[in-house]
Scaffold this motif. Sequence first.
Motif, short mmCIF file in Angstrom:
data_model
loop_
_atom_site.label_atom_id
_atom_site.label_comp_id
_atom_site.label_asym_id
_atom_site.label_seq_id
_atom_site.Cartn_x
_atom_site.Cartn_y
_atom_site.Cartn_z
N ASN A 10 -2.78 49.12 -14.92
CA ASN A 10 -3.30 47.75 -14.96
C ASN A 10 -3.23 47.07 -13.58
N GLU A 54 3.10 45.60 -18.61
CA GLU A 54 3.85 44.37 -18.87
C GLU A 54 5.28 44.69 -19.29
N LYS A 55 5.44 45.71 -20.12
CA LYS A 55 6.79 46.09 -20.58
C LYS A 55 7.62 46.65 -19.43
N THR A 57 7.27 45.88 -16.30
CA THR A 57 7.58 44.71 -15.46
C THR A 57 8.72 43.90 -16.08
N ALA A 58 8.68 43.73 -17.40
CA ALA A 58 9.74 42.99 -18.08
C ALA A 58 11.10 43.70 -17.95
#
Length: 76
Positions: A10, A54-55, A57-58
């Motif tokens: 992404n 996103e996960k 990055t989290a």
Amino acid sequence: MKQVINITLNRVVFAIEKDAYQQLDVYLSDIRNRLAENDDRSEIISDIEAAIAEKFTALGRSEKLAVSLRDVEQVS
């Protein structure tokens, strides 16, 4: 010391341990194969990759802190 490679999910670059990359690749390849006949295949895969990014990055993973096999198991 584990070998680390860089990947892009992404449009975000992540360092990822080689064994983690291999498992992630198998996971995403399986999804691509299951969606082979689906007209929305590319959009669905893009959404899944965005969610994984996103996960990661989290979890605080980036170019500087490598994604581990445990991280991949956690998000897939």
